[in-house]
Design a protein around this motif. Structure first.
Motif, PDB file in Angstrom:
ATOM      1  N   ASN A   2      34.968  33.462  55.959  1.00 30.24           N
ATOM      2  CA  ASN A   2      34.602  32.097  55.528  1.00 30.24           C
ATOM      3  C   ASN A   2      33.654  32.104  54.337  1.00 30.24           C
ATOM      4  O   ASN A   2      33.642  31.178  53.537  1.00 30.24           O
ATOM      5  CB  ASN A   2      33.973  31.319  56.683  1.00 30.24           C
ATOM      6  CG  ASN A   2      35.034  30.963  57.709  1.00 30.24           C
ATOM      7  OD1 ASN A   2      36.187  30.737  57.338  1.00 30.24           O
ATOM      8  ND2 ASN A   2      34.664  30.964  58.974  1.00 30.24           N
ATOM      9  N   ASP A   3      32.840  33.187  54.220  1.00 31.21           N
ATOM     10  CA  ASP A   3      31.915  33.274  53.091  1.00 31.21           C
ATOM     11  C   ASP A   3      32.647  33.439  51.750  1.00 31.21           C
ATOM     12  O   ASP A   3      32.051  33.266  50.691  1.00 31.21           O
ATOM     13  CB  ASP A   3      30.944  34.454  53.270  1.00 31.21           C
ATOM     14  CG  ASP A   3      29.937  34.198  54.391  1.00 31.21           C
ATOM     15  OD1 ASP A   3      29.767  33.024  54.773  1.00 31.21           O
ATOM     16  OD2 ASP A   3      29.333  35.179  54.867  1.00 31.21           O
ATOM     17  N   LEU A   4      33.918  33.840  51.811  1.00 33.14           N
ATOM     18  CA  LEU A   4      34.686  33.995  50.564  1.00 33.14           C
ATOM     19  C   LEU A   4      35.243  32.667  50.076  1.00 33.14           C
ATOM     20  O   LEU A   4      35.590  32.508  48.900  1.00 33.14           O
ATOM     21  CB  LEU A   4      35.876  34.952  50.793  1.00 33.14           C
ATOM     22  CG  LEU A   4      35.575  36.440  50.948  1.00 33.14           C
ATOM     23  CD1 LEU A   4      36.842  37.186  51.369  1.00 33.14           C
ATOM     24  CD2 LEU A   4      35.043  37.033  49.649  1.00 33.14           C
ATOM     25  N   LYS A   5      35.328  31.714  50.993  1.00 33.06           N
ATOM     26  CA  LYS A   5      35.982  30.435  50.674  1.00 33.06           C
ATOM     27  C   LYS A   5      35.208  29.678  49.597  1.00 33.06           C
ATOM     28  O   LYS A   5      33.985  29.588  49.636  1.00 33.06           O
ATOM     29  CB  LYS A   5      36.106  29.567  51.931  1.00 33.06           C
ATOM     30  CG  LYS A   5      37.091  30.150  52.912  1.00 33.06           C
ATOM     31  CD  LYS A   5      37.677  29.084  53.837  1.00 33.06           C
ATOM     32  CE  LYS A   5      38.886  29.635  54.547  1.00 33.06           C
ATOM     33  NZ  LYS A   5      38.661  30.218  55.831  1.00 33.06           N
ATOM     34  N   GLY A   6      35.949  29.173  48.628  1.00 28.97           N
ATOM     35  CA  GLY A   6      35.363  28.349  47.571  1.00 28.97           C
ATOM     36  C   GLY A   6      34.681  29.146  46.467  1.00 28.97           C
ATOM     37  O   GLY A   6      34.267  28.564  45.466  1.00 28.97           O
ATOM     38  N   LEU A   7      34.524  30.456  46.646  1.00 28.09           N
ATOM     39  CA  LEU A   7      33.876  31.253  45.584  1.00 28.09           C
ATOM     40  C   LEU A   7      34.764  31.296  44.342  1.00 28.09           C
ATOM     41  O   LEU A   7      35.993  31.400  44.451  1.00 28.09           O
ATOM     42  CB  LEU A   7      33.597  32.677  46.059  1.00 28.09           C
ATOM     43  CG  LEU A   7      32.530  32.889  47.128  1.00 28.09           C
ATOM     44  CD1 LEU A   7      32.344  34.389  47.386  1.00 28.09           C
ATOM     45  CD2 LEU A   7      31.200  32.266  46.717  1.00 28.09           C
ATOM     46  N   ARG A   8      34.115  31.224  43.164  1.00 35.78           N
ATOM     47  CA  ARG A   8      34.873  31.354  41.904  1.00 35.78           C
ATOM     48  C   ARG A   8      35.021  32.860  41.638  1.00 35.78           C
ATOM     49  O   ARG A   8      34.076  33.499  41.182  1.00 35.78           O
ATOM     50  CB  ARG A   8      34.130  30.678  40.752  1.00 35.78           C
ATOM     51  CG  ARG A   8      34.018  29.163  40.882  1.00 35.78           C
ATOM     52  CD  ARG A   8      32.970  28.631  39.936  1.00 35.78           C
ATOM     53  NE  ARG A   8      31.704  29.338  40.136  1.00 35.78           N
ATOM     54  CZ  ARG A   8      30.714  29.377  39.243  1.00 35.78           C
ATOM     55  NH1 ARG A   8      30.817  28.756  38.103  1.00 35.78           N
ATOM     56  NH2 ARG A   8      29.605  30.039  39.501  1.00 35.78           N
ATOM     57  N   MET A   9      36.173  33.365  41.993  1.00 38.83           N
ATOM     58  CA  MET A   9      36.383  34.813  41.902  1.00 38.83           C
ATOM     59  C   MET A   9      37.348  35.132  40.771  1.00 38.83           C
ATOM     60  O   MET A   9      38.452  34.572  40.696  1.00 38.83           O
ATOM     61  CB  MET A   9      36.959  35.339  43.221  1.00 38.83           C
ATOM     62  CG  MET A   9      36.037  35.130  44.409  1.00 38.83           C
ATOM     63  SD  MET A   9      34.603  36.230  44.355  1.00 38.83           S
ATOM     64  CE  MET A   9      35.237  37.603  45.313  1.00 38.83           C
ATOM     65  N   ARG A  10      36.930  36.075  39.930  1.00 39.20           N
ATOM     66  CA  ARG A  10      37.830  36.493  38.850  1.00 39.20           C
ATOM     67  C   ARG A  10      39.063  37.170  39.458  1.00 39.20           C
ATOM     68  O   ARG A  10      38.945  37.995  40.370  1.00 39.20           O
ATOM     69  CB  ARG A  10      37.114  37.478  37.935  1.00 39.20           C
ATOM     70  CG  ARG A  10      37.990  38.033  36.820  1.00 39.20           C
ATOM     71  CD  ARG A  10      38.692  39.337  37.183  1.00 39.20           C
ATOM     72  NE  ARG A  10      39.715  39.688  36.213  1.00 39.20           N
ATOM     73  CZ  ARG A  10      40.367  40.849  36.211  1.00 39.20           C
ATOM     74  NH1 ARG A  10      40.124  41.760  37.118  1.00 39.20           N
ATOM     75  NH2 ARG A  10      41.295  41.089  35.321  1.00 39.20           N
ATOM     76  N   VAL A  11      40.241  36.821  38.951  1.00 37.29           N
ATOM     77  CA  VAL A  11      41.458  37.529  39.343  1.00 37.29           C
ATOM     78  C   VAL A  11      42.195  37.929  38.069  1.00 37.29           C
ATOM     79  O   VAL A  11      42.096  37.240  37.048  1.00 37.29           O
ATOM     80  CB  VAL A  11      42.392  36.673  40.246  1.00 37.29           C
ATOM     81  CG1 VAL A  11      41.804  36.477  41.625  1.00 37.29           C
ATOM     82  CG2 VAL A  11      42.725  35.335  39.609  1.00 37.29           C
ATOM     83  N   PRO A  12      42.927  39.046  38.104  1.00 33.24           N
ATOM     84  CA  PRO A  12      43.785  39.356  36.951  1.00 33.24           C
ATOM     85  C   PRO A  12      44.813  38.232  36.810  1.00 33.24           C
ATOM     86  O   PRO A  12      45.142  37.572  37.801  1.00 33.24           O
ATOM     87  CB  PRO A  12      44.469  40.666  37.358  1.00 33.24           C
ATOM     88  CG  PRO A  12      43.670  41.213  38.490  1.00 33.24           C
ATOM     89  CD  PRO A  12      43.043  40.051  39.177  1.00 33.24           C
ATOM     90  N   ASN A  13      45.313  38.046  35.608  1.00 35.86           N
ATOM     91  CA  ASN A  13      46.276  36.962  35.382  1.00 35.86           C
ATOM     92  C   ASN A  13      47.674  37.392  35.839  1.00 35.86           C
ATOM     93  O   ASN A  13      48.603  37.516  35.043  1.00 35.86           O
ATOM     94  CB  ASN A  13      46.260  36.589  33.891  1.00 35.86           C
ATOM     95  CG  ASN A  13      46.911  35.247  33.667  1.00 35.86           C
ATOM     96  OD1 ASN A  13      47.304  34.574  34.627  1.00 35.86           O
ATOM     97  ND2 ASN A  13      47.057  34.857  32.422  1.00 35.86           N
ATOM     98  N   ILE A  14      47.784  37.621  37.136  1.00 36.34           N
ATOM     99  CA  ILE A  14      49.023  38.153  37.733  1.00 36.34           C
ATOM    100  C   ILE A  14      49.287  37.308  38.987  1.00 36.34           C
ATOM    101  O   ILE A  14      48.383  37.153  39.826  1.00 36.34           O
ATOM    102  CB  ILE A  14      48.822  39.647  38.117  1.00 36.34           C
ATOM    103  CG1 ILE A  14      48.523  40.487  36.862  1.00 36.34           C
ATOM    104  CG2 ILE A  14      50.029  40.199  38.872  1.00 36.34           C
ATOM    105  CD1 ILE A  14      48.138  41.922  37.129  1.00 36.34           C
ATOM    106  N   PRO A  15      50.491  36.733  39.128  1.00 34.50           N
ATOM    107  CA  PRO A  15      50.736  35.789  40.239  1.00 34.50           C
ATOM    108  C   PRO A  15      50.321  36.314  41.612  1.00 34.50           C
ATOM    109  O   PRO A  15      49.771  35.579  42.429  1.00 34.50           O
ATOM    110  CB  PRO A  15      52.249  35.552  40.164  1.00 34.50           C
ATOM    111  CG  PRO A  15      52.590  35.792  38.727  1.00 34.50           C
ATOM    112  CD  PRO A  15      51.650  36.861  38.244  1.00 34.50           C
ATOM    113  N   LEU A  16      50.552  37.609  41.855  1.00 36.76           N
ATOM    114  CA  LEU A  16      50.200  38.188  43.147  1.00 36.76           C
ATOM    115  C   LEU A  16      48.706  37.999  43.457  1.00 36.76           C
ATOM    116  O   LEU A  16      48.317  37.636  44.570  1.00 36.76           O
ATOM    117  CB  LEU A  16      50.541  39.678  43.117  1.00 36.76           C
ATOM    118  CG  LEU A  16      49.955  40.555  44.202  1.00 36.76           C
ATOM    119  CD1 LEU A  16      50.550  40.176  45.551  1.00 36.76           C
ATOM    120  CD2 LEU A  16      50.224  42.024  43.903  1.00 36.76           C
TER     121      LEU A  16
END
Ligand code: G3P
Length: 329
Positions: free
Chosen positions: A161-175
């Motif tokens: 639940n602590d991960l929810k809503g966090l602005r997390m960088r993701v690679p620009n890859i659909p997966l």
């Protein structure tokens, strides 16, 4: 007649003087990558270069450009496809050309490095890459690990639940975008080279990366909470432009093939040791590494497997690929 003899003598002379000059010239091979020096991707490219130059006795001058020196990943993949440069190293970014490639990094799939290693040296690699060369204009020469991804965050993360809503960088890859969505995160797609600035400027709360990246970019200095989630094993490969590759004389092509296999094996051998060294460095640098609880792990597994529907929708042999991994457990 005299003029013909003169002309032929002149040509012979030119030929004679040009041939050694041509033989002395090296054939330049440029390889682009995205990771900094010392990371497995860069080490792999440099080892490949060394093996090709040794194996062809200096016929090829293999030049390595790490750290997005020739542009960010999408740019240098395009340059390799067009033949502007001959080779590059990258990961599942190639999934945008051929969706099966994203399955190299199927979340929550491998039990261990050894499990993944066997699958990449076996049928799984062959099934994933089948048809890729024809579609992309590139040949995938090998597969080597950058490490399992773990979350790094500014705030402590004690449960899913602590991960929810966090602005997390993701690679620009659909997966990756889908995985963040499954976890209720606000995924922020951006190229790898933009991560340090985004952390500094506070536009993200964290992200996920293998230890090699966390250490190379010292992410733990700004986002010191490292959650040992290990949800995706990052697999990168060396790719070579098909026209360049197919025109190599067979004996040289064999040197290139062997160099790619050998450098990948070197990286697999280093992987476990790299992880241990990285943990030491993070601890010394003030990072705080925590192990998720069994409930947290189960939630990550569920979210990871939730992304597999992307593959069922876009990859005709997805089931066969996933099935093939089981034999290597
Ligand atoms: O293989 C894809 C992977 O490299 C993307 O992750 O963090 O390196 O951009 P990242």
């Amino acid at each position: 007649m005299k003029r013909r003899i003169l002309l032929l003598s002149l040509l012979a002379l030119l030929g004679g003087s040009l041939a050694p000059a041509f033989a002395a010239d090296k054939i330049i091979v440029k390889i682009a990558g995205m990771k900094p020096d010392g990371e497995p991707e860069t080490v792999g490219m440099k080892l490949f270069a060394k093996y090709v130059m040794e194996g062809t006795k200096g016929k090829y001058d293999v030049r390595v450009f790490p750290n997005s020196q020739l542009g960010k990943e999408d740019a240098y993949i395009a340059q390799t496809r067009k033949g502007i440069i001959q080779m590059c190293a990258t990961g599942t970014q190639t999934g945008s050309i051929f969706p099966a490639m994203a399955m190299l990094e199927t979340p929550m799939l491998y039990d261990s490095l050894d499990h993944a290693h066997k699958a990449m040296n076996g049928e799984t690699f062959k099934l994933i890459s089948k048809g890729f060369a024809e579609k992309s204009g590139l040949t995938m020469m090998n597969a080597f690990p950058l490490g399992f991804r773990h979350f790094y965050t500014k705030k402590p993360v004690n449960n899913v639940n602590d991960l929810k809503g966090l602005r997390m960088r993701v690679p620009n890859i659909p997966l990756y975008v889908e995985f963040a969505k499954q976890l209720g995160q606000s995924g922020q797609p951006m190229p790898f080279a933009e991560v340090p600035a985004a952390l500094d400027q506070g536009t993200i709360d964290g992200g996920d990366s293998p230890f090699s990246d966390i250490v190379a970019l010292k992410m733990y200095e700004i986002a010191p909470n490292i959650t040992l989630s290990g949800h995706i094993l990052v697999i990168h490969s060396l790719y070579i432009n098909n026209d360049f590759y197919n025109k190599l004389p067979p004996e040289d092509r064999k040197v290139f093939d062997d160099a790619a296999k050998r450098s990948a094996e070197d990286i697999w051998k280093m992987a476990a040791d790299n992880e241990k060294k990285a943990i030491d460095e993070i601890n010394k640098g003030g990072g705080k590494i925590t192990n998720p609880s069994p409930e947290f792990k189960a939630a990550l597994k569920k979210a990871g497997e939730g992304t597999w529907k992307l593959f069922y929708d876009t990859v005709p042999n997805a089931k066969e690929i996933l099935e093939s991994v089981k034999q290597y457990k």
